[in-house]
Motif scaffolding. Sequence first.
Motif: not given
Length: 819
Positions: A606-632
């Motif tokens: 559900d983490t927005p992935l557009d450029n404004a919300s998730f720019p190049w060279l940044t990182a966020q801790t997200v849920e991906a599928g059932l996985a938690v604590e994924v460093y994207a």
Amino acid sequence: MKTHVRVLVIGGGVVGVSTLYHLTKKGWTDVALIERTELTAGSTWHAAGLLPLFNMSYTVGQLHKYSVDLYKRLPEETGQDVSFHVTGNLRLATCKERMDEYQKYCGTANTIGVPFEVISPARVKELWPLIELGGSADTPAIVGALYHPHDGHIAPADLTMALRKGARSAGAEIYEHTEALGIERSASGEWQVRTSKGDITAEHLVLATGNYARQSGRLLGLDVPAIPVEHQYIVYDQSAELKAYRQGGGRELAVLRESDKSYYLREERLGWILGPYENGAPARFADGVPDWFGRSLFPGDLDRLVPYVEAATRRVPALESCGIKDIVNGPISYTPDGSPLIGPAWGLPNVWLNEGHSFGITAAGGSGWQLAEWIVEEEPGIDMLAVDPRRFGAYTSKRYVVKKNEETYRNVFVIHFPDEERPDARPAKTSPVYALVDAKGAVWGQRYGWERANWFAPPGVERRDRWSFRRSNYFEHVGNEARLMRERVGIIDLTPFTKHEVTGPGAESWLDGLVANKVPAKIGRMSLCHALTRRGGIRSEFTITKIAEQYYYVVSAGAAERYDSDYLFKSLPRDGSVGLRNITNTRGCFVLAGPKSRAVLAQLTDTPLDNASFPWLTAQTVEAGLAVEVYALRVNFVGALGWELHFPIEYAHHLFDALFEAGKAHGIGMVGMRAMESLRLEKSYRMWGSDMTPDYTPFEAGLDRFVRMNKGAFIGKEALEKQLALGVPNRFVTLEVHGVTDADPLGNEPLFDTSGRVIGRATSGYYGHCLRKSLAIGYTRAEFAPPGTQLAIEILGERKQATVVRESPYDPDNLDLRA
Ligand SMILES: Cc1cc2nc3c(=O)[nH]c(=O)nc-3n(C[C@H](O)[C@H](O)[C@H](O)COP(=O)(O)OP(=O)(O)OC[C@H]3O[C@@H](n4cnc5c(N)ncnc54)[C@H](O)[C@@H]3O)c2cc1C
């Protein structure tokens, strides 16, 4: 006997004595060596004394060159003759692939400055009149040879004595019949060695114990990956033909190697020494050398020798009439990749290894030279990554080392293809999704014990490499994977990445002092950071991401795990302000990249992935599928829109399935290491270990934007200041190579200016499948670096025209990455 020294060397073979000698050359004379019996009592006494300059490794090649030069000077310096017979060295080729290997080597030799000649069969006969040029099924025709006119053979014991004389005359002490029995760290941080003759305390310890490396390592709790293998040579009686040739005025014959038949032959007292690298030679002493062995040898194993004797006799018929005088079968130290272990021991301060030498007579000079430099100046003078003991990790179990060493031994003379992947002791370390990746047609390779997919064979295509110095059977498939990444979306499993967690109030300032770039101050930011040597060379590359307050996630090359971990742990402040954990095996990593990667990942989070919300060279801790604590992390090594997903290892299976399910509609597929190589070359991305090494500063490497000279102190800063003041001598270049039809550059090729002078070297090269161009990256002298400069590159003996092009020939403005 002294009770305190600055350096204590344990082991009185040629390698230990050379280390002692070179320490005194560097001005450290309060040094001593202990030897359990007598000098040369280990492998040194029974070595055949050959000094081959030939070596495919850029580092080892330099060490060997230094040795050969030193050994020629030693008699005059020390007054001790070393019986150096400069006979030259002749390596025969009986097939085109072998000539390719020699030509590849010649590129390295040219960059190091080792003189050689590639010669015709007729010239072989001229140099070696007793040879049969061949032409039958069992004695194939010689198609050419590589000739080193300046090396030959030496008397190992005399060499050791000359080094001993040099060391002692400078003040070093040598204690024979003195065995190291126990080692402890004293309260002051020095090393207390309990010997059979009393205790000695030393600031620095060097282990140079040859076949005893396993048990001497154990005295310090180290599992040294050096286990000997049996190695034999035959000593023949006088040869009538040889005698006649020499009495007729013939000069001593060059040391002869018939690589395709895996043996060497040299003259010995008008007879011969014949040494094969046989199939089936067993590893010995995996648990240590038994007390009874001492100066013994193993019984000769004639059955193992017969095929090589027959091959040599067909090539040199003069052998037929010679009686066998002796068979020498001794233990020869080996490591899983055949190169020695020279440098710091992991986890222990001021403990150094000079172990695992299988060409120790040849390497002793160079290894002593560089190790002494490392100890005294805290850095070696040349790039030593290829022999650094920390290139191996905890995966080198006893059984692994035994299997790999036996394999390395029997492969000494095989053709060293650049894409070779040896099968023994595999699979050992695998990612949790190994079986899933395998089901997709993976053709596997191994690095640092890890299985990694090199490429993927589509259904119906044989899952096998045809190793070559040229484009091979996988070329087209690798191209398809590269285009998949550029045009749709692909996954690379990079679980082997080295990962550390740095925490605590002192984390930021500590990291900042270690690297040249500014460590990110804001959560979610990341920086590409280089740890430098004191001389300003690049020692490591880290992607440092700030995940939370006082929490940094530090990622580096998979093969650098022990090397980086050791460096980080040894550099930790002692005040407890920084916590450091090696979490390599607790997180997996998938690179999800390509223009459709956003659409794929969006289905899992559900983490927005557009450029404004998730720019190049940044990182966020997200849920991906059932996985938690994924460093994207929105970065990748292929130059495409994409994310590195670093996830808790237990989610590997789930995430893999979920990504493939989500990517189905977009044509998602796996991408292997070879396609990654092609993609990164198109972006001029430098690889740690080949393009970024201690030989080059970040300014030379064109990494200026990752160096902050205006921040506080960091290791290597002074050297960089000096370099800026004096001028940066070399510059990083990207080259488009013209006229290549089947042999792309692969690294270690010399670069020439238009007048034919060597002005640099390629450090990597590959075919850029999306650009459809042959590419190389590397270093030239600064004046040759401007785009548009015309150069030449030597690939397998052929000069090709090359143009310096602008960095990142694919998508120079990074539009894909920012998409
Ligand atoms: C048959 C054969 C032929 C070879 N031919 C060649 C060749 O032609 N060219 C070439 O370059 N190489 C050759 N080699 C390899 C070469 O012999 C070795 O690489 C080299 O001798 C290694 O030297 P070293 O000093 O590391 O080890 P060693 O010579 O084995 O010396 C190690 C020393 O450490 C001592 N020691 C161990 N433990 C302790 C302790 N606890 N306390 C004190 N002392 C200790 C041992 O007694 C020993 O003297 C050959 C090897 C063999 C077996």
